[in-house]
Design a protein around this motif. Structure first.
Motif, PDB file in Angstrom:
ATOM      1  N   ALA A   1      58.340   0.349  60.125  1.00 36.40           N
ATOM      2  CA  ALA A   1      58.363  -0.118  61.514  1.00 36.40           C
ATOM      3  C   ALA A   1      58.322   1.041  62.502  1.00 36.40           C
ATOM      4  O   ALA A   1      58.011   0.844  63.674  1.00 36.40           O
ATOM      5  CB  ALA A   1      59.609  -0.966  61.751  1.00 36.40           C
ATOM      6  N   ALA A   2      58.642   2.246  62.049  1.00 33.71           N
ATOM      7  CA  ALA A   2      58.655   3.403  62.939  1.00 33.71           C
ATOM      8  C   ALA A   2      57.229   3.818  63.294  1.00 33.71           C
ATOM      9  O   ALA A   2      56.327   3.735  62.465  1.00 33.71           O
ATOM     10  CB  ALA A   2      59.381   4.564  62.266  1.00 33.71           C
ATOM     11  N   PRO A   3      57.002   4.244  64.547  1.00 35.22           N
ATOM     12  CA  PRO A   3      55.664   4.720  64.934  1.00 35.22           C
ATOM     13  C   PRO A   3      55.237   5.896  64.056  1.00 35.22           C
ATOM     14  O   PRO A   3      56.044   6.770  63.731  1.00 35.22           O
ATOM     15  CB  PRO A   3      55.845   5.148  66.390  1.00 35.22           C
ATOM     16  N   GLN A   4      53.992   5.902  63.682  1.00 34.81           N
ATOM     17  CA  GLN A   4      53.479   6.979  62.841  1.00 34.81           C
ATOM     18  C   GLN A   4      53.263   8.224  63.692  1.00 34.81           C
ATOM     19  O   GLN A   4      52.728   8.164  64.795  1.00 34.81           O
ATOM     20  CB  GLN A   4      52.165   6.550  62.194  1.00 34.81           C
ATOM     21  N   LYS A   5      53.692   9.357  63.188  1.00 34.40           N
ATOM     22  CA  LYS A   5      53.534  10.628  63.895  1.00 34.40           C
ATOM     23  C   LYS A   5      52.705  11.582  63.053  1.00 34.40           C
ATOM     24  O   LYS A   5      52.744  11.550  61.825  1.00 34.40           O
ATOM     25  CB  LYS A   5      54.907  11.255  64.186  1.00 34.40           C
ATOM     26  N   VAL A   6      51.965  12.439  63.744  1.00 34.32           N
ATOM     27  CA  VAL A   6      51.111  13.385  63.038  1.00 34.32           C
ATOM     28  C   VAL A   6      51.959  14.376  62.244  1.00 34.32           C
ATOM     29  O   VAL A   6      53.013  14.831  62.710  1.00 34.32           O
ATOM     30  CB  VAL A   6      50.188  14.126  64.026  1.00 34.32           C
ATOM     31  N   ARG A   7      51.520  14.684  61.042  1.00 28.24           N
ATOM     32  CA  ARG A   7      52.221  15.668  60.223  1.00 28.24           C
ATOM     33  C   ARG A   7      52.083  17.055  60.846  1.00 28.24           C
ATOM     34  O   ARG A   7      51.020  17.409  61.373  1.00 28.24           O
ATOM     35  CB  ARG A   7      51.620  15.703  58.814  1.00 28.24           C
ATOM     36  N   PRO A   8      53.138  17.872  60.826  1.00 25.01           N
ATOM     37  CA  PRO A   8      53.031  19.230  61.393  1.00 25.01           C
ATOM     38  C   PRO A   8      51.889  20.030  60.799  1.00 25.01           C
ATOM     39  O   PRO A   8      51.218  20.787  61.513  1.00 25.01           O
ATOM     40  CB  PRO A   8      54.394  19.844  61.067  1.00 25.01           C
ATOM     41  N   SER A   9      51.642  19.887  59.497  1.00 23.88           N
ATOM     42  CA  SER A   9      50.556  20.650  58.873  1.00 23.88           C
ATOM     43  C   SER A   9      49.206  20.207  59.423  1.00 23.88           C
ATOM     44  O   SER A   9      48.300  21.041  59.607  1.00 23.88           O
ATOM     45  CB  SER A   9      50.599  20.475  57.354  1.00 23.88           C
ATOM     46  N   MET A  10      49.050  18.914  59.695  1.00 27.82           N
ATOM     47  CA  MET A  10      47.807  18.431  60.289  1.00 27.82           C
ATOM     48  C   MET A  10      47.645  18.961  61.709  1.00 27.82           C
ATOM     49  O   MET A  10      46.548  19.341  62.139  1.00 27.82           O
ATOM     50  CB  MET A  10      47.794  16.897  60.299  1.00 27.82           C
ATOM     51  N   ALA A  11      48.747  19.002  62.454  1.00 31.12           N
ATOM     52  CA  ALA A  11      48.701  19.530  63.814  1.00 31.12           C
ATOM     53  C   ALA A  11      48.283  20.997  63.814  1.00 31.12           C
ATOM     54  O   ALA A  11      47.502  21.440  64.661  1.00 31.12           O
ATOM     55  CB  ALA A  11      50.053  19.353  64.488  1.00 31.12           C
ATOM     56  N   ARG A  12      48.792  21.745  62.840  1.00 29.85           N
ATOM     57  CA  ARG A  12      48.414  23.163  62.758  1.00 29.85           C
ATOM     58  C   ARG A  12      46.929  23.313  62.427  1.00 29.85           C
ATOM     59  O   ARG A  12      46.253  24.212  62.951  1.00 29.85           O
ATOM     60  CB  ARG A  12      49.275  23.874  61.719  1.00 29.85           C
ATOM     61  N   LEU A  13      46.428  22.456  61.554  1.00 32.46           N
ATOM     62  CA  LEU A  13      45.000  22.509  61.232  1.00 32.46           C
ATOM     63  C   LEU A  13      44.146  22.253  62.471  1.00 32.46           C
ATOM     64  O   LEU A  13      43.133  22.929  62.695  1.00 32.46           O
ATOM     65  CB  LEU A  13      44.669  21.476  60.155  1.00 32.46           C
ATOM     66  N   LEU A  14      44.539  21.281  63.280  1.00 31.95           N
ATOM     67  CA  LEU A  14      43.801  21.015  64.514  1.00 31.95           C
ATOM     68  C   LEU A  14      43.764  22.246  65.415  1.00 31.95           C
ATOM     69  O   LEU A  14      42.710  22.614  65.958  1.00 31.95           O
ATOM     70  CB  LEU A  14      44.445  19.847  65.263  1.00 31.95           C
ATOM     71  N   ASP A  15      44.920  22.874  65.581  1.00 37.72           N
ATOM     72  CA  ASP A  15      44.996  24.058  66.452  1.00 37.72           C
ATOM     73  C   ASP A  15      44.188  25.222  65.896  1.00 37.72           C
ATOM     74  O   ASP A  15      43.731  26.078  66.658  1.00 37.72           O
ATOM     75  CB  ASP A  15      46.456  24.476  66.635  1.00 37.72           C
ATOM     76  N   ALA A  16      44.020  25.258  64.581  1.00 32.81           N
ATOM     77  CA  ALA A  16      43.292  26.364  63.947  1.00 32.81           C
ATOM     78  C   ALA A  16      41.786  26.131  63.919  1.00 32.81           C
ATOM     79  O   ALA A  16      41.051  26.984  63.420  1.00 32.81           O
ATOM     80  CB  ALA A  16      43.800  26.568  62.516  1.00 32.81           C
ATOM     81  N   MET A  17      41.317  25.001  64.469  1.00 36.02           N
ATOM     82  CA  MET A  17      39.889  24.657  64.421  1.00 36.02           C
ATOM     83  C   MET A  17      39.352  24.424  65.828  1.00 36.02           C
ATOM     84  O   MET A  17      38.859  23.341  66.141  1.00 36.02           O
ATOM     85  CB  MET A  17      39.682  23.411  63.555  1.00 36.02           C
ATOM     86  N   PRO A  18      39.399  25.423  66.702  1.00 34.98           N
ATOM     87  CA  PRO A  18      38.982  25.186  68.088  1.00 34.98           C
ATOM     88  C   PRO A  18      37.492  24.894  68.243  1.00 34.98           C
ATOM     89  O   PRO A  18      37.082  24.313  69.254  1.00 34.98           O
ATOM     90  CB  PRO A  18      39.365  26.491  68.791  1.00 34.98           C
ATOM     91  N   ASP A  19      36.689  25.300  67.265  1.00 37.18           N
ATOM     92  CA  ASP A  19      35.245  25.115  67.369  1.00 37.18           C
ATOM     93  C   ASP A  19      34.731  23.931  66.552  1.00 37.18           C
ATOM     94  O   ASP A  19      33.513  23.756  66.415  1.00 37.18           O
ATOM     95  CB  ASP A  19      34.521  26.390  66.924  1.00 37.18           C
TER      96      ASP A  19
END
Length: 324
Positions: free
Chosen positions: A141-159
């Motif tokens: 029932a809890a809202p799904q939140k992005v995994r920290p590792s996924m968030a880091r991957l996003l930040d590491a892929m600016p292009d």
């Protein structure tokens, strides 16, 4: 992880959500006995006797495709048993029987897995869908939140345009390159950040994708897969109900009961700033949390699409850096 911008496509076009009847939403999810019947009927209708080496004695058929007795013969079960299976009245069909039915229907691996999940759904006494069966996921029932590792991957892929897709095709996070390509999801309320919802309800999506029909059909097929995995997910049922009410195309394609996972492929975009781009999308899932997927968009090296995508991302970076 996102820039403040309401860019093309105009994602806010899908913001108005009318009320939907509970019966519509619940009935749309494919984790019920009616979902199993619908799936088996649509697959039977695709086959003709000559497709499966059965004699066709002519005469007018009342329904398209194979008859129940023909399918039962191919699967090696009685007509009565297959009829009860199709009606969701077999409590615990064996894997061997389901595999035989899958082979008789010429199902691929994804469709066969979907059949197993639908057949394992346990109805409640009230007639709804009960606890998840084998191969089905229980929904928190809890809202799904992005995994920290996924968030880091996003930040590491600016292009590289990339988004994190959660359950029911919800968009959990994205990077600035995704804003440049797809629009600014921060302009939407969190409940409206959903790939299928935007595809069907935002008119701009129909011009952004060169083959909108194929893209939209892929979303329907994936939502059917999700419904089989999560038959007790009320938010998924609500989404399916809303799309069924608001989109005639969704209603039509949902009734066909397609099933397909989101993996990889090609998409052609018509972006208002840089024009036509041919991109490859890949869906990357973590082994320990398959409910979150990183979806990336790239262009072939040295192609005009790569130049256009690089220019688009550069413009977005300049816009974000510009003093306000």
């Amino acid at each position: 992880m996102s820039a403040n911008r309401t860019s093309r496509p105009d994602l806010t076009a899908a913001s108005a959500v009318p009320g939907t009847g509970a019966g519509t939403a619940t009935g749309a999810a494919a984790g019920t006995a009616s979902g199993l019947a619908e799936f088996l009927r649509t697959r039977r209708s695709r086959l003709r006797p000559e497709d499966v080496d059965l004699p066709d004695f002519g005469g007018r058929r009342r329904v398209a495709g194979l008859r129940r007795e023909e399918l039962a013969q191919l699967a090696g079960v009685s007509v009565d048993y297959y009829t009860r299976l199709e009606q969701g009245r077999v409590g615990n069909p064996s894997d061997a029987v389901l595999d035989s039915v899958a082979r008789a229907l010429r199902l691929d691996a994804e469709e066969a897995g979907h059949l197993h999940r639908l057949a394992r759904t346990r109805p409640t006494r009230a007639g709804g869908v009960g606890g998840a069966g084998r191969g089905q996921a229980r929904v928190s029932a809890a809202p799904q939140k992005v995994r920290p590792s996924m968030a880091r991957l996003l930040d590491a892929m600016p292009d590289v345009p990339a988004v994190v897709m959660g359950r029911r095709m919800d968009i959990l996070a994205w990077n600035s390159a995704a804003v440049a390509l797809l629009g600014d999801y921060s302009a939407l309320a969190p409940a409206e950040r959903n790939i299928a919802r935007i595809t069907f309800l935002d008119p701009a999506s129909r011009t952004l994708y060169d083959d909108w029909v194929a893209c939209a059909r892929e979303n329907v097929a994936f939502l059917h897969l999700e419904a089989g995995r999560r038959p007790d997910d009320p938010r998924l049922a609500e989404l399916i109900g809303e799309l069924s009410v608001r989109s005639q195309e969704f209603r039509q394609w949902w009734a066909e009961h397609p099933v397909r996972d989101k993996t990889s492929g090609h998409k052609v975009f018509h972006h208002p700033l840089v024009g036509r781009m041919e991109l490859v999308y890949d869906t990357l899932r973590s082994a320990d949390d398959p409910d979150q997927a990183l979806v990336t968009y790239t262009a072939d090296s040295g192609s005009p699409s790569e130049d256009a995508l690089r220019m688009l991302i550069s413009w977005e970076a300049d816009r974000v850096a510009r003093p306000r």
